[in-house]
Every structure is written in C-alpha cells, then in structure tokens.
Scaffold this motif. Structure first.
Motif, PDB file in Angstrom:
ATOM      1  N   VAL A 173     -12.531 -79.106 -33.713  1.00 21.34           N
ATOM      2  CA  VAL A 173     -12.521 -79.431 -35.147  1.00 21.34           C
ATOM      3  C   VAL A 173     -11.345 -80.338 -35.467  1.00 21.34           C
ATOM      4  CG1 VAL A 173     -12.142 -78.470 -37.457  1.00 21.34           C
ATOM      5  CG2 VAL A 173     -13.776 -77.384 -35.912  1.00 21.34           C
ATOM      6  N   TYR A 191     -11.592 -84.343 -36.815  1.00 20.28           N
ATOM      7  CA  TYR A 191     -10.980 -84.901 -38.030  1.00 20.28           C
ATOM      8  C   TYR A 191     -10.014 -86.035 -37.691  1.00 20.28           C
ATOM      9  CZ  TYR A 191     -12.794 -81.479 -41.395  1.00 20.28           C
ATOM     10  OH  TYR A 191     -13.599 -80.751 -42.221  1.00 20.28           O
ATOM     11  N   VAL A 230     -16.329 -77.724 -42.946  1.00 24.64           N
ATOM     12  CA  VAL A 230     -16.351 -78.287 -41.599  1.00 24.64           C
ATOM     13  C   VAL A 230     -17.771 -78.732 -41.235  1.00 24.64           C
ATOM     14  CG1 VAL A 230     -16.163 -77.652 -39.160  1.00 24.64           C
ATOM     15  CG2 VAL A 230     -14.298 -77.110 -40.735  1.00 24.64           C
ATOM     16  N   THR A 277      -8.425 -72.216 -46.417  1.00 30.70           N
ATOM     17  CA  THR A 277      -8.100 -73.615 -46.137  1.00 30.70           C
ATOM     18  C   THR A 277      -6.754 -74.043 -46.723  1.00 30.70           C
ATOM     19  OG1 THR A 277      -9.451 -74.250 -48.053  1.00 30.70           O
ATOM     20  CG2 THR A 277     -10.490 -74.341 -45.885  1.00 30.70           C
ATOM     21  N   HIS A 328      -9.188 -77.383 -38.988  1.00 27.75           N
ATOM     22  CA  HIS A 328      -9.265 -78.201 -40.209  1.00 27.75           C
ATOM     23  C   HIS A 328      -7.902 -78.325 -40.878  1.00 27.75           C
ATOM     24  CE1 HIS A 328      -9.541 -78.145 -44.664  1.00 27.75           C
ATOM     25  NE2 HIS A 328     -10.536 -78.997 -44.527  1.00 27.75           N
ATOM     26  N   MET A 357      -9.960 -85.274 -47.275  1.00 21.83           N
ATOM     27  CA  MET A 357     -10.135 -83.851 -47.026  1.00 21.83           C
ATOM     28  C   MET A 357      -9.712 -83.067 -48.257  1.00 21.83           C
ATOM     29  SD  MET A 357      -8.532 -83.608 -43.204  1.00 21.83           S
ATOM     30  CE  MET A 357      -8.861 -81.863 -43.045  1.00 21.83           C
TER      31      MET A 357
END
Length: 536
Positions: free
Chosen positions: A15, A19, A65, A138, A515, A533
């Motif tokens: 992940v 990104y 995600v 997050t 993330h 993001m």
C-alpha cells in the motif's frame, strides 16, 4: 540509486509503495519470501488447492485504499459472508448472527427476551463507537507531551476531530478502551449463549481471555471493518487473501514501481544519522535516500538498525515491546461439508457460509486461556472456522472444500520453542471439538496443514506469532505505538520510516498503516509531486 526502498512486501508495504509510485516516486519493494503478501497470502500446500495460509477473511481493508488504488480494476473482489457467525452448542441449539439486527433479535429471543430487547442498544452503541474509531484509523498520531509547535498543532487537530462527541460518547469510548469484553457483554446480556455468540470478536488473535482488560477494544477494532457498508461484517476474497497483495502489486508496477522477491534485507545503511540504502543478506548494497520498513518494529529496530543508529533507551523500549500470540492456524482440505447436529444437512446452507464458532461460553474461552497461561495448549480450545469454497469454488478441485481454522490458545513462549508435537496434539483437539458438533467431520479431512506460533514467527515474520505485530494494549496504541516519540511513522533516522502493523492503527489487513505512512513521507518531501490523499 532508487528513489525509495520498501523493506517487506506485506500488504501495508505494498500500500505504501503504491501511494509513493502514484506520487511520482519509483519505489523498490524488497521481499524476503518468494511471493508478496506477508500474512495475507494464497499458497498451494496441496495440488489444486489455493489456501489463505494465515489471514483468511477480509473486513478491515479501508475503503479509501480500495478506491485510491483501484483495486477492483486489478481483480480484487470480496463476497460478504452471510450469516456473519454460526454458533452451534453441544445441546443441539445454535445461533445465527447476521448483518441485519432485526434477524439477530429474533435469534436471541430463542434464549432470552431481555437479551433480544437489549441487542438494538448494544448494536447501536458499538456502531456509534466504531464510526468514531474509524476517524482514528487514518490519523497520524500526535506526540503527546511534546512542546514543539508542530506537535502541539497535531494534538489540537486530533482533539478537533472529536469535537462533536458528547460526554456520554466519550464515556462509552473510555469504557471500551479499558474494560474486558466479558464485562461489556454483562452490561447488556444475561444469556450465556448470547454472550458466547458475541465474545469472539474481543479475543480473536490476541493473547488474552475474555475477562482480560482491554479486550472490549479488540471487539471495537474488529467492528470498525465493513463489507458493503455493513459495519463489523466479514468477507471472502476471490482467489484467497493473496489476491489483495496481487492487486496492490499490480498497482505498484503499473505506476513505475519495482518488486523483487527472494531478496531478504540484512540491515539498513546509514551515514551521519541519515538512511542511505540497504544491504541484502547476499551482500548486495542498494542505495536510496528513503527507506521504509514494513517489518515488525522489533525486527526493524533491533535487527535492521545498528546499535549505534538508535539510542539505548529506544532499543530498551523496543526490546520490551509486547508481542504475543496463542494462536494456531489449521488449514484443511475437505471432501464435503460438515453435518452439524444443531442444524443438519450437507448441502450448502447458512451453517456453512458464516464463521463457524467452536465456543460454548465465556467460561469456555477463559479456561482455554488459563491453560495457555499455565504452560500448556488448551485442553478444550476455542476456534473459528471459515469455508471459503462456499463462495469461491475455484480455489479447490471440483466438489472439494477448504476449511480455514483459527484456533486458540497455546503458550506465547511456543513462538521461540520447537513444540511441533504439542502443536499437532492441540490441532487434534480442535478437530475433535468440531467433530463433537458435526459427527463425521474428521472423516471429511483429506489434507491438513498446521501453522503454529513458531512458523508464524520464522516463516512469516510475525514476532511472537502475533498477527497484530504487537499487543493492542493501551500503552501500545495510537500515540504510543510502537514508541511514544516515534508513533508518526518516522524514526530517529532521517529518511527512515515504518509502515507495518506495528504502527498505528495495528493489526488486521487494513492497509491503514501503509496509507498513513505514505502520507507522512510525502508530507516530508514537499518538493515531490503528491497524490491527493484525504487527511485523517
């Protein structure tokens, strides 16, 4: 020279790499094993069977995600499991738990009118707290106690995110953080069977019994997941859990990243307090000013870094980072579906399509944990079984099935000891437990694979066998995970970051740590092109 190196091709590492690749960097992912995925892998222990070796169901993978990295386009698909749980009891009764609260009320009414009436309140309270908890997933944890302006600002932002919470909600959240799952269930329910049907989400994957403080939060942690918008639901991934890693890897490569398997990293190279690359176990040196570890934090701080790279107090803290598990994963190839006494039938039915519990009461689970605490595998284990072939018959030969069983408890110290004989005997007792609920179950078994804590540690890098990369204790969560001064995915080494489940928010196939780490890295590289993001 590579612009970034990610050590470990587990799902969080992929992940993070995806990104970074989408931001314009060209990351290199280095994976020790011959396939990516870490504990979220699909392997073939027997010809024609594609088995989710460790992680076996999906729920916690954050929607952001899935959307940002277009995993659906890369082949990711998940079926929502219905019912959520099937709980058969030795007396011939059973409970089916569904995503539909009204159906659960009717199930509970068979055992207690009071519990049926209480379920809506329980479901509403947990769902409300799960929505609060999802805000945290997050977030980059602030450094509590720091007087630096940027850290004080981060702390203020965290507080602002919870400005809408009332006093009662704060009280409910504090209860969940410190109480046991047994105490929480006692607040709402009276029936032993109803409490048994709900208790597993508070103890699954952790070295704790239902009466251990903090297990109420473990339930909340799992309740934060969703499938098709249903909080707390679980799903079966098409192609096994390795399909998540394959979709992530496809996105990394599509955007210019590189992945190398069979490439174990021996250590991180540093100079004057800055990361400059890595050294592989074969001696190959690879340069990069940006290095990210997806490995367990104990492995990261105590093995990848030289003693001179970090202060003695940090090494001491990480040496005492608690990372335990009493779990054993049992994978079975079956010739057919089990026939449960409490819900007969070998044609596929709701007793086969949910998570099947070997769990008779809270006391059953507590005694199982007591055995492990006193140095032996549980005499009467607690376990849950999923039969993914009910949704995806392509992963087994025609007419055959796979059973994924996650069982507890064995002593935590078995991760460091060769206890194969005892682990196999424990697995025998697990299978015997299901045999008692579904006579003839043992005769269905054609192949068997047993993965104990030692294998989880040695083969999959789960120190202590912990699927969480460290206990979910209050002093190892949020701003304290994995270290109070380094919970923001940074490390004492400039250009060196952590992105694995040993960082916030912890274990499960969430993708959140990867993330969040990528967001922090890109924030620290302001001249780079950044992906848009959403900030936590």
């Amino acid at each position: 020279m590579h612009e970034a190196i990610v050590i470990g091709g587990g799902h969080n590492g992929l992940v993070c790499a995806a990104y970074l690749a989408r931001s314009g960097l060209k990351p290199l992912v280095l994976e020790r094993r011959s396939l990516v995925g870490g504990a979220s892998v699909t392997e073939e222990p027997w010809p024609g069977y594609r088995v989710s070796s460790l992680a076996y169901v999906s729920s916690l993978l954050i929607p952001q995600v899935v959307q940002d990295l277009e995993l659906d386009r890369h082949g990711y698909h998940v079926w929502e499991m219905q019912p959520d749980y099937f709980v058969p009891f030795p007396d011939g009764r059973s409970i089916l738990l569904w995503s539909d609260a009204a159906r659960n009320v009717e199930e509970f009414r068979k055992f207690s009118e009071k519990d049926a009436d209480a379920y809506d309140r329980f479901d509403e309270a947990l769902s409300r707290m799960a929505l609060v908890g999802r805000k945290i997933l997050t977030m980059t944890p602030p450094k509590i106690g720091s007087k630096r302006p940027r850290d004080l600002l981060a702390l203020a932002r965290t507080g602002w995110a919870f400005r809408t919470l009332g006093v009662e909600e704060v009280g409910e959240l504090s209860k969940l953080l410190g109480r046991s799952i047994a105490d929480l269930l006692d607040d709402y329910f009276e029936s032993d069977e109803v409490k048994a049907a709900l208790v597993s989400q508070g103890v699954i994957g952790v070295y704790a019994g239902p009466k251990s403080p903090g297990t109420a939060y473990v339930m909340l942690h799992h309740w934060m997941g969703e499938i098709n918008g249903n909080l707390g639901s679980w799903g079966v991934v098409r192609g096994g859990m390795g399909a998540i890693a394959e979709a992530l890897a496809a996105d990394v490569r599509e955007h210019g990243g590189e992945i190398r398997v069979d490439s174990p990293v021996a250590r991180v190279r540093t100079r004057h307090g800055k990361a400059i690359g890595v050294v592989l176990e074969d001696g190959t040196e690879i340069d990069s000013p940006l290095v990210i570890s997806n490995l367990h934090p104990k492995t990261t701080y105590l093995k990848l870094l030289d003693e001179t790279d970090v202060s003695p107090d940090i090494r001491d803290h990480m040496s005492h980072f608690i990372t335990r598990s009493g779990t054993v994963k049992i994978n079975l190839a079956l010739s057919g579906l089990p026939n449960f006494t409490s819900r007969p039938g070998t044609e596929q039915g709701p007793q086969h399509t949910g998570t099947i519990q070997l769990l008779h009461s809270i006391d059953h689970v507590e005694r199982a944990f007591d055995d492990a605490k006193h140095g032996k595998g549980s005499e009467h284990p607690y376990a849950e079984m999923v039969i993914p072939t009910c949704y995806d018959p392509s992963i087994a030969p025609a007419g055959k099935h796979i059973a994924s069983i996650f069982a507890q408890y064995v002593p935590a110290e078995w991760a460091d000891e060769d206890r194969r004989t005892e682990v196999d005997a424990f697995a025998d007792r697990v299978i015997a437990g299901f045999e008692a609920l579904a006579p003839g179950f043992e005769s269905l078994i054609e192949h068997r694979q047993v993965i104990g804590p030692r294998e989880m540690q040695e083969e999959y890098g789960l120190i202590g066998g912990s699927i969480m990369h460290g206990d979910l204790e209050l002093d190892q969560m949020f701003s304290f995970r994995p270290h109070p001064r380094w919970s923001d995915y940074r490390s004492p080494i400039e250009g060196f970051y952590l992105c694995g489940s040993g960082t916030h928010p912890g274990g499960g196939v969430t993708g959140a740590s990867g993330h969040n780490a990528a967001r922090q890295i890109l924030h620290d590289l302001p001249r780079r092109t950044r992906i848009s993001m959403q900030k936590g």
